[in-house]
Design an enzyme around this catalytic site. Structure first.
Site, PDB file in Angstrom:
ATOM      1  N   HIS A 126       7.600 -10.825  -4.726  1.00  0.00           N
ATOM      2  CA  HIS A 126       6.735 -10.210  -5.727  1.00  0.00           C
ATOM      3  C   HIS A 126       7.582  -9.227  -6.524  1.00  0.00           C
ATOM      4  O   HIS A 126       8.524  -8.629  -5.997  1.00  0.00           O
ATOM      5  CB  HIS A 126       5.595  -9.484  -5.005  1.00  0.00           C
ATOM      6  CG  HIS A 126       4.495  -8.996  -5.885  1.00  0.00           C
ATOM      7  ND1 HIS A 126       4.624  -7.863  -6.668  1.00  0.00           N
ATOM      8  CD2 HIS A 126       3.230  -9.454  -6.086  1.00  0.00           C
ATOM      9  CE1 HIS A 126       3.494  -7.648  -7.311  1.00  0.00           C
ATOM     10  NE2 HIS A 126       2.634  -8.601  -6.989  1.00  0.00           N
ATOM     11  N   ASP A 204       7.996  -6.733   2.919  1.00  0.00           N
ATOM     12  CA  ASP A 204       6.761  -6.706   2.140  1.00  0.00           C
ATOM     13  C   ASP A 204       5.709  -7.498   2.922  1.00  0.00           C
ATOM     14  O   ASP A 204       5.772  -8.715   3.013  1.00  0.00           O
ATOM     15  CB  ASP A 204       7.000  -7.341   0.766  1.00  0.00           C
ATOM     16  CG  ASP A 204       5.738  -7.463  -0.077  1.00  0.00           C
ATOM     17  OD1 ASP A 204       4.646  -7.077   0.407  1.00  0.00           O
ATOM     18  OD2 ASP A 204       5.829  -7.947  -1.215  1.00  0.00           O
ATOM     19  N   GLN A 207       0.916  -9.634   1.914  1.00  0.00           N
ATOM     20  CA  GLN A 207       0.159 -10.872   2.102  1.00  0.00           C
ATOM     21  C   GLN A 207       0.040 -11.281   3.558  1.00  0.00           C
ATOM     22  O   GLN A 207      -0.695 -12.218   3.872  1.00  0.00           O
ATOM     23  CB  GLN A 207       0.820 -12.010   1.309  1.00  0.00           C
ATOM     24  CG  GLN A 207       0.761 -11.830  -0.196  1.00  0.00           C
ATOM     25  CD  GLN A 207      -0.659 -11.813  -0.747  1.00  0.00           C
ATOM     26  OE1 GLN A 207      -1.577 -12.372  -0.159  1.00  0.00           O
ATOM     27  NE2 GLN A 207      -0.836 -11.152  -1.888  1.00  0.00           N
ATOM     28  N   LYS A 230      -6.031  -5.303  -0.357  1.00  0.00           N
ATOM     29  CA  LYS A 230      -5.920  -6.726  -0.036  1.00  0.00           C
ATOM     30  C   LYS A 230      -6.435  -7.046   1.361  1.00  0.00           C
ATOM     31  O   LYS A 230      -6.441  -8.210   1.765  1.00  0.00           O
ATOM     32  CB  LYS A 230      -4.463  -7.188  -0.172  1.00  0.00           C
ATOM     33  CG  LYS A 230      -3.901  -7.139  -1.586  1.00  0.00           C
ATOM     34  CD  LYS A 230      -2.478  -7.655  -1.609  1.00  0.00           C
ATOM     35  CE  LYS A 230      -1.792  -7.405  -2.946  1.00  0.00           C
ATOM     36  NZ  LYS A 230      -2.387  -8.161  -4.051  1.00  0.00           N
ATOM     37  N   CYS A 373       3.006 -12.270 -10.620  1.00  0.00           N
ATOM     38  CA  CYS A 373       4.052 -11.255 -10.386  1.00  0.00           C
ATOM     39  C   CYS A 373       5.192 -11.823  -9.546  1.00  0.00           C
ATOM     40  O   CYS A 373       5.821 -11.102  -8.764  1.00  0.00           O
ATOM     41  CB  CYS A 373       3.480  -9.997  -9.740  1.00  0.00           C
ATOM     42  SG  CYS A 373       2.316  -9.109 -10.772  1.00  0.00           S
TER      43      CYS A 373
END
Length: 416
Positions: A126, A204, A207, A230, A373
């Site tokens: 991202h 990261d 997700q 999220k 993104c």
């Protein structure tokens, strides 16, 4: 749905979300962008403002003590959710993007990223896990190198990434799960190789944290971040986890009230003694209500069980690929299901991604279109106009995918 078994009672779960009552017929498949909020989270935020609103860590009156307790408990609940070894390892930020920037500048100020060193990221990142490292590399006189994905399926080319890690590598920044294709990367293996060369690993997890069990120490990461919105929580709250044995060596990138034990003027110079973590990394008045709401979201997900959340999404993914494969003109980027979360990126023959998303929106089906993104990933796969992305969560069921397929079939018939 014959032959399809779901571990979650998604219809009951959906009843916990007021938006589905307020908007009957809504098919919400944009969960990789943000999730809807259960009643428990909404009520927790409202209750804080109604009954407990005060600033934290300063006041000695009852309201301030209550607000501080709730805020500290939020750190504890999030720490337990991700397998951290204590609330001091959990820093609250404004978002995952804010956390990524904070991590990058921490490592710059602390001398980890320095002139001549190397930062490795991947093409599938991202933008939030690319742009901060680009800036920090420029400021430090370091260089940023990107590991490629395999052109045939978009998976990370692990062999190439591992070969890039050497003794000049200061940081490996990698997404745990792609926000476009849902692929789960082998972070443990990457971390082992990075550690062999003395490099730090920044993950990261925006997700992955909402969709699968997460144990930060098992991953082997040094820093890891994700956002609240999220994973059923409020907007404006993010998390940066820092491995406990790294905390003392890291310089706070942002300064302000609350990060210090003492500030004294001695011999014409300011002498500063920093507070304990996480306070030393959280200057100013934090998003207290957001933290309280995130704690409620974490409790809600923990009660469901993250193993069951992941299994539910995998079942939805398999059903989606089968059902959507019947739609004329449907062009998925990948049909694989192994090591993958509930995201389907696709195009429709003869239509731009944005035209498809607009047509679906007119049918009450919410998806996302564009580069998400992650423009370098799309361009590396020859997807110059981006993709349509449908992403699933705990309140989705097979009927949502049927509605998506029916809307796409309607579009195909209209232009066939």
């Amino acid at each position: 749905m014959p032959g399809v078994g779901f571990l979650l009672d998604y219809e009951s779960i959906r009843s916990d979300f007021p938006i589905f009552r307020e908007r009957p017929g809504l098919v919400y498949l944009d969960n990789a962008a943000t999730t809807q909020k259960p009643r428990r989270v909404i009520e927790a935020v409202e209750a804080f403002y109604r009954r407990s609103n005060a600033n934290v860590a300063r006041g000695l009156y009852e309201l301030a003590v209550e607000a501080t307790r709730l805020y500290e408990e939020a750190h504890e609940k999030v720490a337990g959710f991700i397998g951290a070894r204590g609330p001091g390892e959990v820093v609250f930020t404004r978002s995952a993007s804010d956390s990524a920037n904070m991590a990058a500048y921490m490592l710059l100020l602390s001398g980890v990223v320095r002139r001549g060193s190397k930062i490795i990221a991947t093409v599938m990142e991202h933008h939030s896990n690319l742009l901060p490292w680009r800036t920090v590399a420029r400021l430090a006189g370091a260089r940023l190198e990107l590991a490629p994905v395999r052109p045939r399926d978009g998976r990370l080319d692990l062999d190439v990434l591992l070969s890039m890690v050497d003794d000049e590598t200061a940081v490996v920044a990698v997404t745990h799960a792609s926000n476009v294709l849902g692929y789960v990367n082998p972070v443990r293996e990457i971390a082992r190789e990075a550690r062999r060369h003395g490099a730090l690993v920044v993950v990261d997890a925006a997700q992955s944290a909402p969709h699968m069990p997460l144990d930060v120490y098992s991953l082997g990461a040094d820093m890891l971040f994700f956002s609240g919105h999220k994973m059923l929580g409020p907007t404006g709250i993010g998390v940066l986890w820092v491995r406990g044995d790294r905390l003392e060596e890291l310089e706070p990138p942002f300064q302000g009230g609350g990060i210090v034990k003492s500030v004294r003027l001695e011999g014409g110079e300011l002498r500063v003694e920093l507070a304990e973590s996480p306070w030393r990394f959280e200057p100013g008045t934090p998003h207290i209500a957001g933290a309280v709401g995130l704690a409620a979201a974490v409790e809600y997900l923990a009660e469901i069980g993250m193993e069951r959340v992941e299994a539910h999404e995998k079942t939805l993914l398999g059903y989606a690929l089968r059902r959507l494969g019947e739609v004329p003109g449907f062009q998925p980027v990948s049909t694989e299901t192994a090591e993958r979360l509930g995201i389907v990126a696709f195009n429709m023959e003869g239509h731009t991604p944005h035209a498809v998303a607009l047509a679906l929106g007119m049918e009450g089906v919410a998806v996302r279109a564009g580069f998400h993104c992650a423009e370098p990933l799309h361009r590396s796969l020859g997807l110059e106009r981006g993709t349509v992305r449908a992403s699933f969560y705990i309140y989705n069921g097979p009927e949502d995918i049927d509605r998506l397929a029916e809307a796409l079939e309607k579009l195909a018939r209209a232009t066939g």
